[in-house]
Motif scaffolding. Structure first.
Motif, short mmCIF file in Angstrom:
data_model
loop_
_atom_site.label_atom_id
_atom_site.label_comp_id
_atom_site.label_asym_id
_atom_site.label_seq_id
_atom_site.Cartn_x
_atom_site.Cartn_y
_atom_site.Cartn_z
N ALA A 156 0.85 -1.20 0.00
CA ALA A 156 0.00 0.00 0.00
C ALA A 156 0.88 1.24 0.00
CB ALA A 156 -0.89 0.00 1.24
N GLY A 157 0.39 2.34 -0.55
CA GLY A 157 1.12 3.61 -0.57
C GLY A 157 1.66 3.97 0.82
N GLU A 158 2.82 4.63 0.84
CA GLU A 158 3.52 4.91 2.11
C GLU A 158 2.61 5.49 3.19
OE1 GLU A 158 4.95 5.97 -0.77
OE2 GLU A 158 7.01 5.19 -0.82
N ILE A 159 1.77 6.43 2.82
CA ILE A 159 0.97 7.11 3.85
C ILE A 159 0.04 6.13 4.58
CG2 ILE A 159 -0.83 7.90 2.23
CD1 ILE A 159 0.49 9.82 5.29
N ALA A 160 -0.45 5.13 3.86
CA ALA A 160 -1.33 4.13 4.49
C ALA A 160 -0.54 3.30 5.50
CB ALA A 160 -1.95 3.22 3.44
N ILE A 161 0.69 2.99 5.16
CA ILE A 161 1.52 2.20 6.06
C ILE A 161 1.89 3.04 7.28
CG2 ILE A 161 3.77 1.01 6.26
CD1 ILE A 161 3.41 0.19 3.32
N LYS A 162 2.31 4.26 7.01
CA LYS A 162 2.73 5.16 8.08
C LYS A 162 1.57 5.42 9.07
CE LYS A 162 5.16 9.54 8.53
NZ LYS A 162 5.48 10.79 7.84
N ALA A 163 0.37 5.49 8.56
CA ALA A 163 -0.78 5.80 9.42
C ALA A 163 -1.30 4.56 10.16
CB ALA A 163 -1.90 6.40 8.56
N GLY A 164 -0.61 3.44 9.99
CA GLY A 164 -1.02 2.23 10.72
C GLY A 164 -2.24 1.55 10.12
N LEU A 165 -2.51 1.83 8.85
CA LEU A 165 -3.69 1.24 8.22
C LEU A 165 -3.40 -0.13 7.61
CD1 LEU A 165 -4.88 4.48 6.36
CD2 LEU A 165 -5.91 3.49 8.41
N ALA A 166 -2.12 -0.41 7.34
CA ALA A 166 -1.77 -1.64 6.63
C ALA A 166 -1.73 -2.83 7.59
CB ALA A 166 -0.43 -1.46 5.91
N ASN A 167 -2.93 -3.30 7.96
CA ASN A 167 -3.00 -4.37 8.96
C ASN A 167 -3.08 -5.77 8.35
OD1 ASN A 167 -5.54 -3.92 7.96
ND2 ASN A 167 -6.57 -3.77 9.94
N SER A 168 -2.80 -5.88 7.05
CA SER A 168 -2.72 -7.21 6.45
C SER A 168 -1.24 -7.44 6.10
CB SER A 168 -3.60 -7.27 5.19
OG SER A 168 -3.43 -8.51 4.56
N ASN A 169 -0.57 -8.22 6.89
CA ASN A 169 0.87 -8.49 6.72
C ASN A 169 1.72 -7.22 6.65
OD1 ASN A 169 0.55 -11.25 6.64
ND2 ASN A 169 0.13 -11.23 4.43
N ALA A 170 1.29 -6.18 7.29
CA ALA A 170 1.97 -4.87 7.26
C ALA A 170 2.14 -4.36 5.84
CB ALA A 170 3.34 -4.95 7.96
N ARG A 171 1.32 -4.88 4.94
CA ARG A 171 1.48 -4.58 3.52
C ARG A 171 0.25 -3.94 2.89
NH1 ARG A 171 3.37 -9.22 -0.62
NH2 ARG A 171 3.57 -7.74 -2.33
N TRP A 172 -0.90 -4.53 3.14
CA TRP A 172 -2.13 -4.01 2.53
C TRP A 172 -3.13 -3.65 3.63
CZ3 TRP A 172 -0.69 -3.29 -2.27
CH2 TRP A 172 0.14 -4.22 -2.91
N VAL A 173 -4.17 -2.92 3.24
CA VAL A 173 -5.15 -2.42 4.22
C VAL A 173 -6.41 -3.28 4.18
CG1 VAL A 173 -6.58 -0.43 4.85
CG2 VAL A 173 -4.29 -0.07 3.86
N ASN A 174 -6.78 -3.84 5.31
CA ASN A 174 -8.04 -4.58 5.40
C ASN A 174 -9.19 -3.59 5.51
OD1 ASN A 174 -7.34 -7.41 5.38
ND2 ASN A 174 -6.41 -7.09 7.39
N VAL A 175 -10.21 -3.81 4.71
CA VAL A 175 -11.38 -2.92 4.77
C VAL A 175 -12.66 -3.73 4.96
CG1 VAL A 175 -10.38 -1.09 3.33
CG2 VAL A 175 -11.72 -2.93 2.24
N ASN A 176 -13.68 -3.03 5.46
CA ASN A 176 -15.04 -3.55 5.47
C ASN A 176 -15.58 -3.30 4.06
OD1 ASN A 176 -17.79 -3.77 5.58
ND2 ASN A 176 -18.06 -2.42 7.35
N PHE A 177 -15.87 -4.38 3.34
CA PHE A 177 -16.21 -4.21 1.92
C PHE A 177 -17.57 -3.54 1.67
CE2 PHE A 177 -12.81 -7.41 1.21
CZ PHE A 177 -12.07 -6.68 0.31
N LEU A 178 -18.37 -3.33 2.73
CA LEU A 178 -19.64 -2.63 2.51
C LEU A 178 -19.44 -1.13 2.32
CD1 LEU A 178 -22.29 -4.15 4.94
CD2 LEU A 178 -22.30 -4.19 2.45
N ASN A 179 -18.41 -0.59 2.98
CA ASN A 179 -18.19 0.86 2.88
C ASN A 179 -16.72 1.23 2.67
OD1 ASN A 179 -17.21 0.25 5.39
ND2 ASN A 179 -18.50 1.69 6.50
N PHE A 180 -15.86 0.22 2.59
CA PHE A 180 -14.42 0.42 2.40
C PHE A 180 -13.77 1.17 3.56
CE2 PHE A 180 -15.72 -1.17 -1.59
CZ PHE A 180 -14.64 -1.90 -2.04
N GLU A 181 -14.39 1.05 4.74
CA GLU A 181 -13.76 1.63 5.92
C GLU A 181 -12.65 0.70 6.39
OE1 GLU A 181 -15.34 3.96 9.85
OE2 GLU A 181 -16.24 2.01 9.48
#
Ligand SMILES: Cc1cc2nc3c(=O)[nH]c(=O)nc-3n(C[C@H](O)[C@H](O)[C@H](O)COP(=O)(O)OP(=O)(O)OC[C@H]3O[C@@H](n4cnc5c(N)ncnc54)[C@H](O)[C@@H]3O)c2cc1C
Lengths: 109, 424
Positions: free
Chosen positions: B283-308
């Motif tokens: 994921a883009g640096e800012i997503a990682i830096k903000a602690g959003l990349a909670n899937s293997n510290a690589r990608w962001v897990n979202v709720n697929f109903l609203n992408f939160e």
């Protein structure tokens, strides 16, 4: 707190006799939003609100009435109408969804 | 649900709605909505937040670039048949036509507790809802020597379209007669599954005309071609016989920039004239830096109903940065579709309505096998409430039977329409 998404027909029937209820227009808007967002899945290829780039290379759909559009979508879905991508995409939508899309994007007569 | 049950339930709901209506109406226009990144995901989200709210939502888009440059079609620039200008769109239509405030800057930090973002310029902005679509980051450190080689321009990535796209074309055009262009592909998932194989076609198409003894070597860390495999293999054999060598299970672990040599995990080193090394992506640096990349510290897990984000409330993440659902590609088409689901959900939430419980996504992805003929892959993804994910619909979707000029026309039609839908 959130409220449950209500199907418009059910809301309408529940509304009978409940005049002056201020939420009615809101419920219609929620339903409208759902219809718009479903129809927006077509916009990548056919343009925002079905208004595609003129002479852009993609078949334009905004000259079709809702009836014509639905007939075409169903023909793609059944395989009666050949195409490149549309027969593959149409099979992914329910008939109800195709009807919603056709009503939403089809030219109003 | 029987009618009596419904009436009972709806009476309660009605009371609720009546109570909510003033608050709901007030929330939507009052809320501060920030969008980070004006790519396929972010630009579309900004525009559709305005459209879906009937122009009442306040939307600010933060993007460092002055114009949008499309990755889709950019392989044609590498192949020499198109220019980057043809795939560049201005951002100001979003402000002029849709009333979106655009800030030309990049976000350096997100404070999810205080609901603030900090910009590189030092300015801070508060938000009620944040949309994050920063695309990918390229992990240059996943391959030894790559970071420096890329900095020095010895190896290029051109996986974020822009100056490197043009520079890579120039390197190919300047390659010695009979030279080798080597393209390395990381293990999936990466941005645009068919993209590298399309690139191999484009480089071969250029060499066929200008350097017919030139070679394309594809070093793929994957077991086999990740997307449209049979179609690409057939096109390579028929259109570029003897020109493209494909080596699966070839994981590049090092770059020797001085000797233009790639080190592989298992096989012998490979020397080439032009090196296009695609490292592991995240994921883009800012997503990682903000602690959003909670899937293997690589990608962001979202709720697929609203992408939160599942890590942070009121932060919605789109596009390549997310951990994908099964068979969901990291594509521009998909990012645009994520954006519409997220925009509708945000408008619904701020209006006090439940979000649409049954969103739909589609994907279509066109690949040019030469400068005119194209193959596609298409899919439809319906939300599956039981499994809380998107699933492709059995029997739908599919591939082209063979490359065609008609699909080449549609591919350009797709590009012009998605640019207009996202940015126009
Ligand atoms: C060669 C190639 C060919 C491709 N072909 C296709 C194709 O044919 N069809 C298709 O559908 N897809 C294709 N893709 C994939 C497509 O480009 C991506 O999937 C898509 O761009 C993802 O959208 P996004 O919004 O996630 O990221 P992007 O479109 O990359 O947008 C991210 C934006 O965020 C901005 N940004 C990043 N960090 C910050 C920050 N901190 N602050 C502010 N802004 C920030 C960036 O400047 C950028 O503008 C291709 C990709 C490549 C490389």
């Amino acid at each position: 707190m959130q409220v449950k998404y209500l199907k418009p027909i059910l809301v309408a029937s529940a509304m009978v006799g409940l005049s002056q209820w201020s939420g009615l227009s809101m419920a219609q808007t929620a339903d409208q939003l759902y219809k718009r967002s479903l129809s927006a899945t077509c916009a990548n290829c056919h343009g925002t609100d079905g208004k595609g780039v003129v002479d852009g290379g993609m078949p334009l759909i905004n000259n079709l009435t809702s009836e014509q559009m639905l007939a075409k979508l169903k023909a793609y879905k059944s395989g009666a109408l050949e195409g490149t991508i549309m027969p593959q995409l149409a099979k992914g939508y329910t008939d109800e969804q195709l009807t919603t899309i056709a009503n939403q994007l089809g030219k109003k007569q | 649900m029987d009618r009596r049950h419904f009436m009972g339930q709806s009476a309660a709901v009605l009371g609720l709605l009546a109570g909510l209506s003033t608050q709901a109406r007030a929330n939507l226009p009052k809320a501060e909505i920030l969008v980070i990144g004006g790519g396929y995901g972010g630009a579309t989200a900004a525009k559709y937040l305005r459209l879906f709210s009937n122009n009442t939502a306040r939307v600010t888009l933060i993007e460092p670039n002055t114009a949008f440059v499309s990755c889709p079609m950019s392989n044609l620039v590498i192949g020499g048949s198109r220019s980057l200008a043809e795939m560049t769109s201005p951002y100001d239509t979003l402000s002029k036509r849709h009333g979106i405030k655009i800030i030309q800057d990049s976000v350096s930090n997100i404070d999810a507790e205080k609901k603030m973002v900090k910009l590189a310029s030092g300015k801070t902005l508060r938000y009620d809802k944040l949309v994050v679509s920063p695309g990918i980051s390229l992990n240059m450190n996943s391959i030894e020597g790559l970071a420096q080689a890329n900095k020095d321009g010895v190896t290029l990535q051109a996986w974020k379209a822009g100056p490197e796209t043009v520079a890579l074309h120039k390197q190919i055009a300047a390659m010695r007669e009979g030279g080798t262009f080597a393209l390395t592909i990381p293990e999936a998932p990466y941005r645009c599954p068919p993209g590298p194989y399309e690139r191999a076609c484009q480089v071969a198409n250029y060499l066929k005309q200008h350097n017919p003894r030139g070679k394309v070597l594809v070093l793929d860390a994957n077991q086999d071609i990740v997307s449209k495999g049979a179609l690409f293999k057939k096109a390579w054999a028929e259109q570029y016989p003897g020109m493209i060598e494909y080596r699966p299970k070839s994981n590049v672990i090092g770059v020797d920039a001085k000797n233009k040599t790639l080190k592989l995990e298992v096989e012998d080193d490979v020397k080439a004239d032009v090196l296009n090394v695609l490292p592991q992506m995240a994921a883009g640096e800012i997503a990682i830096k903000a602690g959003l990349a909670n899937s293997n510290a690589r990608w962001v897990n979202v709720n697929f109903l609203n992408f939160e984000s599942t890590a942070r409330k009121d932060i919605h993440v789109l596009g390549d940065a997310i951990q994908i659902a099964p068979l969901m590609p990291k594509s521009g088409h998909m990012a645009n579709q994520h954006a519409k689901v997220a925009a509708a959900a945000i408008v619904a939430e701020l209006s006090g309505w439940e979000v649409n419980p049954a969103p739909v996504l589609t994907n279509t992805c066109y690949s040019f096998v030469n400068d005119r003929e194209v193959v596609h892959v298409a899919s439809v993804h319906q939300y599956n409430a039981a499994e809380k994910t998107f699933k492709t619909v059995p029997g739908s979707g599919g591939l082209s039977p063979a490359p065609s000029i008609l699909e080449g026309i549609y591919a350009w039609g797709w590009a012009r329409n998605i640019w207009a839908d996202s940015l126009g």
